[in-house]
Motif scaffolding. Structure first.
Motif, PDB file in Angstrom:
ATOM      1  N   LYS A   1     -75.637 -33.334  60.994  1.00 56.88           N
ATOM      2  CA  LYS A   1     -75.591 -33.786  61.582  1.00 56.88           C
ATOM      3  C   LYS A   1     -75.220 -31.716  62.298  1.00 56.88           C
ATOM      4  O   LYS A   1     -75.790 -31.546  63.350  1.00 56.88           O
ATOM      5  CB  LYS A   1     -73.658 -34.365  61.751  1.00 56.88           C
ATOM      6  CG  LYS A   1     -73.092 -34.103  63.310  1.00 56.88           C
ATOM      7  CD  LYS A   1     -71.365 -34.356  63.483  1.00 56.88           C
ATOM      8  CE  LYS A   1     -70.705 -34.243  64.525  1.00 56.88           C
ATOM      9  NZ  LYS A   1     -71.589 -34.037  65.689  1.00 56.88           N
TER      10      LYS A   1
ATOM     11  N   SER B   1     -75.169 -41.750  61.106  1.00 60.85           N
ATOM     12  CA  SER B   1     -74.214 -41.218  61.256  1.00 60.85           C
ATOM     13  C   SER B   1     -75.291 -41.139  62.578  1.00 60.85           C
ATOM     14  O   SER B   1     -74.124 -40.723  63.627  1.00 60.85           O
ATOM     15  CB  SER B   1     -73.558 -39.964  60.537  1.00 60.85           C
ATOM     16  OG  SER B   1     -74.619 -38.205  60.760  1.00 60.85           O
ATOM     17  N   TYR B   2     -75.617 -40.479  62.989  1.00 64.09           N
ATOM     18  CA  TYR B   2     -76.498 -40.874  64.164  1.00 64.09           C
ATOM     19  C   TYR B   2     -76.251 -41.829  65.396  1.00 64.09           C
ATOM     20  O   TYR B   2     -76.109 -41.712  66.397  1.00 64.09           O
ATOM     21  CB  TYR B   2     -78.323 -39.670  64.651  1.00 64.09           C
ATOM     22  CG  TYR B   2     -78.314 -40.046  65.643  1.00 64.09           C
ATOM     23  CD1 TYR B   2     -78.568 -38.456  67.036  1.00 64.09           C
ATOM     24  CD2 TYR B   2     -79.687 -39.964  66.042  1.00 64.09           C
ATOM     25  CE1 TYR B   2     -78.428 -38.937  67.624  1.00 64.09           C
ATOM     26  CE2 TYR B   2     -80.338 -39.969  67.192  1.00 64.09           C
ATOM     27  CZ  TYR B   2     -79.817 -39.002  67.907  1.00 64.09           C
ATOM     28  OH  TYR B   2     -80.887 -38.805  69.261  1.00 64.09           O
TER      29      TYR B   2
ATOM     30  N   GLU C   1     -72.670 -42.132  66.001  1.00 63.77           N
ATOM     31  CA  GLU C   1     -72.371 -41.181  67.136  1.00 63.77           C
ATOM     32  C   GLU C   1     -72.362 -41.941  68.133  1.00 63.77           C
ATOM     33  O   GLU C   1     -72.369 -41.810  69.775  1.00 63.77           O
ATOM     34  CB  GLU C   1     -72.954 -40.257  67.766  1.00 63.77           C
ATOM     35  CG  GLU C   1     -72.697 -38.346  66.346  1.00 63.77           C
ATOM     36  CD  GLU C   1     -73.305 -37.280  66.465  1.00 63.77           C
ATOM     37  OE1 GLU C   1     -74.233 -37.479  66.759  1.00 63.77           O
ATOM     38  OE2 GLU C   1     -73.744 -37.377  65.247  1.00 63.77           O
ATOM     39  N   LYS C   2     -73.786 -42.360  68.857  1.00 57.85           N
ATOM     40  CA  LYS C   2     -74.320 -43.055  69.830  1.00 57.85           C
ATOM     41  C   LYS C   2     -73.735 -44.209  70.257  1.00 57.85           C
ATOM     42  O   LYS C   2     -74.105 -44.820  71.488  1.00 57.85           O
ATOM     43  CB  LYS C   2     -75.607 -42.883  69.430  1.00 57.85           C
ATOM     44  CG  LYS C   2     -76.818 -41.332  69.522  1.00 57.85           C
ATOM     45  CD  LYS C   2     -76.816 -40.276  70.774  1.00 57.85           C
ATOM     46  CE  LYS C   2     -76.539 -39.611  70.464  1.00 57.85           C
ATOM     47  NZ  LYS C   2     -76.800 -38.384  71.938  1.00 57.85           N
TER      48      LYS C   2
ATOM     49  N   LYS D   1     -71.638 -47.701  70.740  1.00 55.48           N
ATOM     50  CA  LYS D   1     -70.548 -47.785  70.658  1.00 55.48           C
ATOM     51  C   LYS D   1     -69.755 -49.080  70.325  1.00 55.48           C
ATOM     52  O   LYS D   1     -70.764 -50.027  70.180  1.00 55.48           O
ATOM     53  CB  LYS D   1     -69.663 -47.273  71.944  1.00 55.48           C
ATOM     54  CG  LYS D   1     -70.359 -45.971  73.065  1.00 55.48           C
ATOM     55  CD  LYS D   1     -69.056 -44.839  71.852  1.00 55.48           C
ATOM     56  CE  LYS D   1     -69.696 -43.236  71.804  1.00 55.48           C
ATOM     57  NZ  LYS D   1     -69.749 -43.265  71.128  1.00 55.48           N
TER      58      LYS D   1
ATOM     59  N   ASP E   1     -76.664 -30.717  66.062  1.00 61.37           N
ATOM     60  CA  ASP E   1     -76.289 -30.537  66.927  1.00 61.37           C
ATOM     61  C   ASP E   1     -76.161 -29.077  67.805  1.00 61.37           C
ATOM     62  O   ASP E   1     -75.922 -28.605  68.589  1.00 61.37           O
ATOM     63  CB  ASP E   1     -74.864 -30.012  66.001  1.00 61.37           C
ATOM     64  CG  ASP E   1     -73.310 -30.914  65.719  1.00 61.37           C
ATOM     65  OD1 ASP E   1     -73.536 -32.571  66.792  1.00 61.37           O
ATOM     66  OD2 ASP E   1     -72.679 -31.143  65.682  1.00 61.37           O
TER      67      ASP E   1
END
Ligand code: 13P
Ligand code: SF4
Length: 300
Positions: free
Chosen positions: A200, A151-152, A155-156, A158, A204
């Protein structure tokens, strides 16, 4: 003779190299030839000229060293030291997924068995996961087994559709945002560094997110005088050596991988004396797993 002196003597006698992960006991880190994170250790294992590699870490790490060195003797001081996350993925399930979803590329975290690596397109570690995913032409990625690291990455990076396996590291998963907030309140002047295997909501809250070696590099340079460490406690052993002027606070008091702690100095000595426990990987599995690991090592 003292245990550590005997280990050093045997290491020379047998032309053995001792590789240790940051999460093993400090005494083992001190006697090792090289201490690193998964990526650094895989690179070292590939470069070594030693006759014997003694891998002080969990089983998948020793297996990776064997896959990269089929003609060398690879030993692990305790063969039951496994990775709980690695056990959360099995090759059959990945194969089934691939048959049903041929458009997906499978990116597998090195925290996995050789069988799982063998049915994957490419491996990654927590230090290079983003780069690896970006390097692929495929738009659809299955990320195995760590849902948190996956998931990290999602997020980064694209432009990729990343499907997550449901695995996780119980040791990193145990850290809650509530606990982090409490430790931060007690230490308002501290910076908080975290491993991407944490969930996450915890990431965060971090000032820095990185693999173990990236955390070590961050701490080397930091101006902070207090650091809350969001990864396994063994890492603090190296951090203290590098920065004796900094205070290190574990993000939770029992941030310990019991599996890594099964590697003791006594077992390391026996490993060298008896040349046990030798790691074997089926040659066919090793061939396919090697392709996925070497493909990863080529991405710089
Ligand atoms: P690194 O990629 O930081 O070595 O992490 C390995 C690991 O097992 C973390 O739990
Ligand atoms: Fe596996 Fe977690 Fe231990 Fe790392 S800390 S070796 S991911 S169980």
């Amino acid at each position: 003779m003292d245990v550590l002196d005997r280990i050093k003597e045997l290491k020379e006698e047998k032309n053995a190299v001792i590789l240790a992960h940051y999460y093993v006991d400090g005494a083992i880190q001190d006697v090792a030839d090289f201490v690193g994170d998964s990526l650094e250790l895989a690179r070292k294992a590939k470069e070594t000229e030693a006759d014997i590699i003694v891998f002080c870490g969990v089983y998948f790490m020793a297996e990776t060293a064997k896959v990269l060195n089929p003609n060398r003797k690879v030993l692990i001081p305790y063969y039951k030291a496994g990775c709980l996350m690695a056990d959360m993925a099995i090759a059959e399930e990945i194969k089934e997924f691939r048959e049903k979803n041929p458009e997906y590329a499978v990116v597998t975290y090195v925290n996995s068995s050789a069988d799982v690596k063998a049915v994957s397109d490419i491996c990654c570690t927590s230090a290079n996961a983003m780069k690896i995913v970006e390097s692929l032409d495929a738009e659809k990625i299955l990320f195995v087994p760590d849902k948190n690291l996956g998931s990290y990455v999602a997020e980064k990076v694209k432009g990729k559709e990343i499907k997550l396996w449901s695995g996780y590291c119980p040791v990193h998963q145990k850290l809650t945002p509530e606990e982090v907030k409490r430790v931060k309140e007690e230490n308002p002047d501290a910076v908080f560094v975290v491993h991407p295997e944490c969930r996450k909501e915890v990431r965060d809250l971090a000032d820095f997110i990185g693999s173990t070696s990236q955390i070590v590099r961050f701490v080397k340079e930091t101006d902070a005088k207090k650091v809350i460490v969001g990864t396994e406690k063994g890492t603090i052993h190296q951090l203290k050596k590098l920065r004796p002027d900094v205070e290190f606070i574990p993000a939770y008091s029992e941030f310990v991988c019991d599996q890594m702690k099964m590697i003791t100095v006594e077992r390391l000595l026996k490993a060298l004396e008896r040349e046990q426990f030798e790691v074997h990987v089926d040659p066919e599995v090793a061939k396919s797993a090697r392709r996925a690991i070497e493909r990863m090592l080529e991405v710089r």
